[in-house]
Design a protein around this motif. Structure first.
Motif, PDB file in Angstrom:
ATOM      1  N   PHE A 198       0.850  -1.194   0.000  1.00  0.00           N
ATOM      2  CA  PHE A 198       0.000   0.000   0.000  1.00  0.00           C
ATOM      3  C   PHE A 198       0.883   1.241   0.000  1.00  0.00           C
ATOM      4  O   PHE A 198       2.099   1.147   0.008  1.00  0.00           O
ATOM      5  CB  PHE A 198      -0.939  -0.035   1.217  1.00  0.00           C
ATOM      6  CG  PHE A 198      -1.745  -1.307   1.258  1.00  0.00           C
ATOM      7  CD1 PHE A 198      -2.844  -1.475   0.426  1.00  0.00           C
ATOM      8  CD2 PHE A 198      -1.371  -2.363   2.084  1.00  0.00           C
ATOM      9  CE1 PHE A 198      -3.566  -2.659   0.428  1.00  0.00           C
ATOM     10  CE2 PHE A 198      -2.093  -3.551   2.094  1.00  0.00           C
ATOM     11  CZ  PHE A 198      -3.182  -3.701   1.258  1.00  0.00           C
ATOM     12  N   THR A 221      -4.350   1.922  -4.523  1.00  0.00           N
ATOM     13  CA  THR A 221      -4.899   1.715  -3.178  1.00  0.00           C
ATOM     14  C   THR A 221      -5.350   3.034  -2.576  1.00  0.00           C
ATOM     15  O   THR A 221      -5.124   4.098  -3.153  1.00  0.00           O
ATOM     16  CB  THR A 221      -3.837   1.083  -2.248  1.00  0.00           C
ATOM     17  OG1 THR A 221      -2.791   2.037  -2.026  1.00  0.00           O
ATOM     18  CG2 THR A 221      -3.245  -0.176  -2.852  1.00  0.00           C
ATOM     19  N   ALA A 223      -7.432  -1.978   2.653  1.00  0.00           N
ATOM     20  CA  ALA A 223      -6.036  -2.357   2.911  1.00  0.00           C
ATOM     21  C   ALA A 223      -5.963  -3.414   4.013  1.00  0.00           C
ATOM     22  O   ALA A 223      -5.227  -4.401   3.905  1.00  0.00           O
ATOM     23  CB  ALA A 223      -5.219  -1.123   3.293  1.00  0.00           C
TER      24      ALA A 223
END
Lengths: 422, 422
Positions: free
Chosen positions: A177, A213, B88
């Motif tokens: 991420f 992300t 995430a």
């Protein structure tokens, strides 16, 4: 003339009247009630009423458990009932129903009218091949070995070694991420610099799918930031965000690079025989409809296993020319709508010895995707890439891997390590 | 000091070494590899490494099938590895792992640091009670009977009859999308006009949760349009859009009305014992974290059944004061973060005779939610509402429904129709 989208369910029940159940679905998930309506109202509501298309009851064979009794039920849902988006379709056909006993959504067919709201993959298989300039063989993709906690230079080195071995695509790890060690723009810069260096060696182009992300509302801006930094492909964890988010990203005219769909979280939905959504819908039709240019899914070959027939069903719906099935009540339609094909990427547990199996199952329209099968090569990562390319070359030429390996030491070493199940 | 989020899995395997499997998860889903790293690098990577917190192996009892062997495995994931968003976290803890055999995500615990990215429900249970001015009893909610294909006047009539019976909340059907017969703004106008008319009769306030639908990027604007039209609550099909979309909507300062989370599609993920995500995570912790003010889930009482203990687990995580569990490696933290409680709404198959059971299981902090149990009342929809309010009053006063029904004909009629399982 109304158009309909079709949903097929597998419903398990030891003694249910499946025909009655089908009618109750068709009515309950559309107009709510039917038999008690006055005739005048029925005429008015007819176009909103779901239709039972088929009910195939499978009684248990002698000796089979009563609990294995099931029926495949197909219901047609009038397009007029829902808006032209995937959330509306899914909530209609499997919203409440998903919670109603042992029932699984095993197929979806979209009307031309519904499909008209979707432009599909912007690049698709052909577009990805065009970008790479490779039309005559399966592509080769590799995955970073370790990324979390590593710095830019470590990533660059891993990237270069993969690229120099002759892979066509490299993807980020889906668990990488936005982070201070390897932030998106820096990662793109340093990886594409490594790609350029490798190209001087290999003469090949390369796509690097960087992981998209963050917060949903900022994904499009993040994608454009990546593009501005030079990114040439995106990786996206579709199921963590929803199909509609992929659809909006893929439809955005400013997102001018291919999107690779990762199947993360898919295992929460497809593996049970009794519940959930079949892989060909979840990782096949819906991914293509939402515009994924490439679709990763668990291969039937390695450790993370999906049955071969389910893999082939995914392949079929990603590649087939006609991703729709018109159902006009009491009529048929020959309208044809085509969405670009999505590139199938069966993943996990792939080593060079499996290449003939992959090509047998998928033909040339496949991306061979490897992680450990490249990084774990005894002669190093570059040799790992070479071994795969050799396995692909051998298979395309109709030469057995063992024969080809006699003059190709990288392939020989791979076979020595992982075998070849021929 | 690093902080960690914890995930607990139930992993089924006839003969796996579950301790080895736990280590492979902790390493594989974080730094990728560990034992082969040089010591100097280990020191640097330590803070990114997942930790095995516990492994509880459950061997099959004599006579039980070998396939029932499982282990509950808890892994701590360093916050430093992922951004402060639900996609995430989920991709990290259950992305690839969801596809790796028979494994189910049964719990999640958030660190204070991760929780700091979330403000939780804007209203929560207390805020919803404040809006309605009702603090001394469970609330009563009702659901439209039929909506698809109906016109505004038909909706208005259904709405009025529900409201006049004394319900506190009315929700749209989750399959009612933007449509020409009953478009959002007109629906709000006509339903709230009916609510006003009912208020003159009942003296009660009422919340109407209008269904928020359409493309993801337009949901916030659509919500604001609804608010401008007078809407006082929203219904949202969270799982069709993703938890992050709910999080962004609930965090939007201009969305100034409660959000009711519908569980549509949840059955694709929670019911299998071997796969998916447990209801207390899917419909409990993640809904509250993402900011749902009210959460619907299948009740253990009716036709769409969820086991009672799973219902109570959802209730617990929606209401508990401390929705986090700090795990600092070799240390403990006493930081406390509180998110407002989400109002639990067990739904489906509810009739007045079940009210004592609902209140026994949930106490007063519950919304009794009925559809057929109100519309199907023999004396009409208004009487249906009255029967529920009478059942609630009786239960709060400790009077049995049968006794109370002797002087309350609506309750008596409901019991005659549906019984009371006492």
């Amino acid at each position: 003339m109304s158009a309909y989208c079709l949903a097929t369910y597998r419903s398990f029940d030891e003694k249910a009247d499946f025909h009655k159940k089908a009618t109750s679905i068709a009515v309950g998930l559309t107009v709510g009630s039917w038999t008690e309506l006055p005739e005048a109202q029925k005429a008015q509501m007819e176009k909103h009423l779901g239709k039972v298309i088929s009910v195939e009851v499978h009684e248990p064979a002698p000796g089979e458990a009563a609990s294995s009794r099931y029926a495949d039920i197909t219901i047609a849902y009038p397009d007029v009932n829902f808006s032209r988006d995937i959330p509306a379709l899914l909530v209609t056909v499997f919203g409440k129903l998903s919670m109603d006993g042992k029932i699984r959504l095993i197929d979806l067919s979209f009307s031309s009218d519904f499909l008209s709201g979707f432009s599909g993959p912007k690049f698709g298989m052909q577009g990805v091949r065009d970008l790479l300039g490779v039309h005559d063989r399966p592509l080769l993709m590799s995955i970073f070995k370790s990324v979390v906690g590593y710095e830019l230079l470590a990533l660059r080195e891993q990237f270069y070694l993969q690229a120099a071995g002759g892979v066509d695509l490299i993807k980020d790890d889906e668990i990488l991420f936005e982070n201070p060690l390897t932030p998106l723009e820096k990662r793109i810069e340093i990886c594409l610099e490594a790609a350029e260096q490798a190209t001087q060696l290999t003469g090949q182009k390369l796509l690097y799918a960087v992981n998209l992300t963050g917060s949903t509302s900022k994904l499009a801006a993040q994608a454009k930031k990546a593009i501005a930094a030079g990114a040439n492909a995106l990786l996206f964890n579709v199921l963590a965000y929803g199909f509609d988010v992929l659809h909006e990203l893929s439809s955005d005219p400013e997102i001018t690079i291919p999107i690779m769909a990762h199947p993360a979280l898919a295992g929460a939905t497809y593996p049970s025989p009794h519940y959930g959504i079949s892989p060909s819908v979840l990782l096949g039709k819906l991914m293509r409809l939402a515009g994924a240019d490439l679709v990763l899914f668990p291969s039937p070959y390695g450790s993370v296993v999906m049955p071969r027939e389910e893999n082939l069903a995914i392949k079929h719906v990603l590649l087939t020319k006609n991703l729709h099935q018109d159902y006009a009540y009491n009529a048929s339609s020959d309208a044809i709508l085509k969405l670009a094909a999505s590139f199938p990427v069966p993943s996990a547990g792939i080593h060079p010895g499996l290449v003939p199996h992959i090509l047998r199952d998928f033909g040339s329209d496949v991306i061979v995707n490897a992680g450990g099968g490249i990084h774990g090569h005894r002669m190093g990562t570059i040799a790992g890439g070479h071994a795969f390319r050799q396995a692909i070359d051998a298979t395309l030429q109709g030469i057995s891997l063992r024969d080809y390996a006699q003059t190709h030491p990288e392939l020989q070493s791979a076979i020595d390590t992982w075998g070849t199940p021929e």
